[in-house]
Design an enzyme around this catalytic site. Sequence first.
Site, PDB file in Angstrom:
ATOM      1  N   LEU A   6      51.070  47.889  35.871  1.00 22.78           N
ATOM      2  CA  LEU A   6      51.531  48.994  36.735  1.00 22.78           C
ATOM      3  C   LEU A   6      52.063  48.454  38.061  1.00 22.78           C
ATOM      4  O   LEU A   6      52.262  49.215  39.008  1.00 22.78           O
ATOM      5  CB  LEU A   6      50.382  49.985  36.979  1.00 22.78           C
ATOM      6  CG  LEU A   6      49.799  50.605  35.696  1.00 22.78           C
ATOM      7  CD1 LEU A   6      48.558  51.437  35.997  1.00 22.78           C
ATOM      8  CD2 LEU A   6      50.855  51.462  34.986  1.00 22.78           C
ATOM      9  N   TYR A  20      37.243  36.242  38.601  1.00 25.94           N
ATOM     10  CA  TYR A  20      37.298  37.557  39.250  1.00 25.94           C
ATOM     11  C   TYR A  20      36.030  37.760  40.074  1.00 25.94           C
ATOM     12  O   TYR A  20      35.036  38.328  39.626  1.00 25.94           O
ATOM     13  CB  TYR A  20      37.495  38.682  38.220  1.00 25.94           C
ATOM     14  CG  TYR A  20      38.825  38.604  37.498  1.00 25.94           C
ATOM     15  CD1 TYR A  20      39.868  37.819  37.995  1.00 25.94           C
ATOM     16  CD2 TYR A  20      39.063  39.305  36.330  1.00 25.94           C
ATOM     17  CE1 TYR A  20      41.091  37.729  37.342  1.00 25.94           C
ATOM     18  CE2 TYR A  20      40.286  39.227  35.670  1.00 25.94           C
ATOM     19  CZ  TYR A  20      41.292  38.431  36.181  1.00 25.94           C
ATOM     20  OH  TYR A  20      42.493  38.351  35.531  1.00 25.94           O
ATOM     21  N   HIS A  65      43.684  30.233  31.660  1.00 22.93           N
ATOM     22  CA  HIS A  65      44.192  31.172  32.668  1.00 22.93           C
ATOM     23  C   HIS A  65      45.581  30.826  33.222  1.00 22.93           C
ATOM     24  O   HIS A  65      46.444  31.672  33.324  1.00 22.93           O
ATOM     25  CB  HIS A  65      43.177  31.258  33.823  1.00 22.93           C
ATOM     26  CG  HIS A  65      43.175  32.560  34.546  1.00 22.93           C
ATOM     27  ND1 HIS A  65      42.047  33.107  35.098  1.00 22.93           N
ATOM     28  CD2 HIS A  65      44.161  33.439  34.827  1.00 22.93           C
ATOM     29  CE1 HIS A  65      42.352  34.258  35.682  1.00 22.93           C
ATOM     30  NE2 HIS A  65      43.629  34.481  35.527  1.00 22.93           N
TER      31      HIS A  65
HETATM   32  N1  LIG Z   1      46.208  36.425  33.719  1.00 19.50           N
HETATM   33  C1  LIG Z   1      46.382  36.569  35.016  1.00 19.50           C
HETATM   34  O1  LIG Z   1      46.768  35.629  35.736  1.00 19.50           O
HETATM   35  C2  LIG Z   1      46.101  37.900  35.630  1.00 19.50           C
HETATM   36  C3  LIG Z   1      46.496  38.179  36.940  1.00 19.50           C
HETATM   37  C4  LIG Z   1      46.252  39.457  37.451  1.00 19.50           C
HETATM   38  C5  LIG Z   1      45.618  40.412  36.657  1.00 19.50           C
HETATM   39  N2  LIG Z   1      45.208  40.106  35.390  1.00 19.50           N
HETATM   40  C6  LIG Z   1      44.549  41.094  34.515  1.00 19.50           C
HETATM   41  O2  LIG Z   1      45.400  42.219  34.369  1.00 19.50           O
HETATM   42  C7  LIG Z   1      44.684  43.391  34.720  1.00 19.50           C
HETATM   43  C8  LIG Z   1      45.612  44.435  35.283  1.00 19.50           C
HETATM   44  O3  LIG Z   1      46.243  43.980  36.445  1.00 19.50           O
HETATM   45  P1  LIG Z   1      45.889  44.550  37.910  1.00 19.50           P
HETATM   46  O4  LIG Z   1      44.574  45.196  37.854  1.00 19.50           O
HETATM   47  O5  LIG Z   1      46.129  43.438  38.844  1.00 19.50           O
HETATM   48  O6  LIG Z   1      47.069  45.570  38.189  1.00 19.50           O
HETATM   49  P2  LIG Z   1      47.550  46.958  37.542  1.00 19.50           P
HETATM   50  O7  LIG Z   1      46.871  47.179  36.248  1.00 19.50           O
HETATM   51  O8  LIG Z   1      49.025  46.939  37.556  1.00 19.50           O
HETATM   52  O9  LIG Z   1      47.065  47.997  38.628  1.00 19.50           O
HETATM   53  C9  LIG Z   1      45.708  48.281  38.800  1.00 19.50           C
HETATM   54  C10 LIG Z   1      45.556  49.553  39.581  1.00 19.50           C
HETATM   55  O10 LIG Z   1      46.210  50.595  38.897  1.00 19.50           O
HETATM   56  C11 LIG Z   1      45.569  51.793  39.156  1.00 19.50           C
HETATM   57  N3  LIG Z   1      45.700  52.605  37.940  1.00 19.50           N
HETATM   58  C12 LIG Z   1      45.354  52.229  36.685  1.00 19.50           C
HETATM   59  N4  LIG Z   1      45.653  53.206  35.808  1.00 19.50           N
HETATM   60  C13 LIG Z   1      46.187  54.211  36.534  1.00 19.50           C
HETATM   61  C14 LIG Z   1      46.704  55.492  36.205  1.00 19.50           C
HETATM   62  N5  LIG Z   1      46.740  55.904  34.926  1.00 19.50           N
HETATM   63  N6  LIG Z   1      47.183  56.266  37.199  1.00 19.50           N
HETATM   64  C15 LIG Z   1      47.166  55.828  38.488  1.00 19.50           C
HETATM   65  N7  LIG Z   1      46.702  54.631  38.873  1.00 19.50           N
HETATM   66  C16 LIG Z   1      46.220  53.824  37.894  1.00 19.50           C
HETATM   67  C17 LIG Z   1      44.123  51.475  39.436  1.00 19.50           C
HETATM   68  O11 LIG Z   1      43.724  52.294  40.514  1.00 19.50           O
HETATM   69  P3  LIG Z   1      42.188  52.545  40.920  1.00 19.50           P
HETATM   70  O12 LIG Z   1      41.719  51.219  41.433  1.00 19.50           O
HETATM   71  O13 LIG Z   1      42.278  53.576  41.978  1.00 19.50           O
HETATM   72  O14 LIG Z   1      41.460  52.955  39.695  1.00 19.50           O
HETATM   73  C18 LIG Z   1      44.118  49.981  39.680  1.00 19.50           C
HETATM   74  O15 LIG Z   1      43.606  49.572  40.910  1.00 19.50           O
HETATM   75  C19 LIG Z   1      43.645  42.880  35.719  1.00 19.50           C
HETATM   76  O16 LIG Z   1      42.627  43.813  35.924  1.00 19.50           O
HETATM   77  C20 LIG Z   1      43.232  41.602  35.072  1.00 19.50           C
HETATM   78  O17 LIG Z   1      42.300  41.866  34.015  1.00 19.50           O
HETATM   79  C21 LIG Z   1      45.466  38.868  34.869  1.00 19.50           C
END
Ligand SMILES: NC(=O)c1ccc[n+]([C@@H]2O[C@H](COP(=O)([O-])OP(=O)(O)OC[C@H]3O[C@@H](n4cnc5c(N)ncnc54)[C@H](OP(=O)(O)O)[C@@H]3O)[C@@H](O)[C@H]2O)c1
Length: 290
Positions: A209, A53, A127
Site C-alpha cells: 500500500l 522487526y 532478507h
Molecule cells: N522484505 C522486506 O525487505 C520488507 C520491507 C518492508 C516490509 N516488509 C513486509 O511487508 C509488510 C507490509 O509492508 P508495510 O507494513 O511496510 O507497508 P504497507 O502494507 O504498504 O502499509 C502498512 C499500513 O497500511 C495500513 N493499512 C493496511 N491495510 C489497510 C486498509 N485496508 N485500509 C487502510 N489502511 C490500511 C496500516 O495501517 P494501520 O497501522 O493504521 O493499521 C499499516 O500501517 C510488512 O509488514 C512486512 O511484513 C518486508
Amino acid sequence: MHNRRIGDVLVTAVGLGGMPMSIEGRPDESQSVKTIHAALDAGVTLIDTADAYHIHPDEVGHNETLIAKALASYGDTSEVLVATKGGHLRPGDGSWQVDGSPAHIRRACEDSLRRLGAEAIGLYQFHRPDPAVPYAESVATLNDLLAEGKIRMAGISNANPEQIRQAYEILGGRLVSVQNQFSPTFRTSEPELRLCHEMGIAFLPWSPLGGIDAAADLGSRFSAFNEVAANHGVSAQQVCLAWELIKSDVVIPIPGARRPQSTEDSVRATELALSADEFALLDRSMESNG
Ligand SMILES: NC(=O)c1ccc[n+]([C@@H]2O[C@H](COP(=O)([O-])OP(=O)(O)OC[C@H]3O[C@@H](n4cnc5c(N)ncnc54)[C@H](OP(=O)(O)O)[C@@H]3O)[C@@H](O)[C@H]2O)c1
C-alpha cells in the site's frame, strides 16, 4: 476467500505483514494481538515477519515473539504459514544493516525457530543481499537449513532477476517465493514479478500500500483508486490490493496493520472483482503519476 500457493502450501491470497506492530510507532501489545486475531478471524493463513522487526538491539525477534504469542492464544492455527526472514540487523539507531554471512543466517534461523516454537520454520526468507558476501554463499545456507529440516520452504527478498535465477539454481528448484517492494508508488519490481509468474514462484509484494506512512494517502495520491473504490463502495486500499492480485496468480500481497480494521478490510480484496476497464484505468493513472 481465495487461496494461492507458496510451494506446496495453500494460503490466503492476501496475508498480514507484521512489521508495523514491532518497529517505531508500534501499538501496545494487546492491540497487536487483537490485530493478529482479527486477521485469523477473517481467515488469513499467511503472516509475514522477520527477526529484524524490532526497535532496540536487545529485543531482536520482537515481532516473531508477538506472533507466536498471538497464535498460541488463538485456537487451531495448524493452517497458518508463518514466513520469517533473516539477514537484516537493527543496531538501535533506526538504521537497517545487513549480514548475509552463512554463520549469521544459520544462527538467526535457529533463534527464529526457537522464538516461533515450531518444529521447523514454514517459510524462511533471506532478507536482503549483503554486498560483502557472495549471494551464492548466503543462499547456499538456506539449502543446508532445508536439508537439516530446520526450514520447510525457502524464499528470498529484495532480489533482482539474476539473483532469482541464481537462487533457484542453488536451491535445486526449491525456491518458492520472492518478496520485493511493489505498490502503485513503487513499480520497479515489475520485471521480478513477471519472472516469478513465468517460473511459477510466489511473489509477495512488500509495502503493497506504499508503506506504513503512505498507506492512508493512497487514494489522494492516485485518485483513480478512489474513483474505482467509490464504484464498488470499498476502500482505495482494497482496490490497490485487488489490482495487485490481478497482475498474476503468483502475487500474494502482505499488507501490514496495527489496527484490526485494516487487516479485515484488506482481506476483502480477495473477493473484489475489478473489470478489465477498471484495471486499465488504474494502470494508466499510474503512468500519469510517474
Ligand atoms: N522484505 C522486506 O525487505 C520488507 C520491507 C518492508 C516490509 N516488509 C513486509 O511487508 C509488510 C507490509 O509492508 P508495510 O507494513 O511496510 O507497508 P504497507 O502494507 O504498504 O502499509 C502498512 C499500513 O497500511 C495500513 N493499512 C493496511 N491495510 C489497510 C486498509 N485496508 N485500509 C487502510 N489502511 C490500511 C496500516 O495501517 P494501520 O497501522 O493504521 O493499521 C499499516 O500501517 C510488512 O509488514 C512486512 O511484513 C518486508
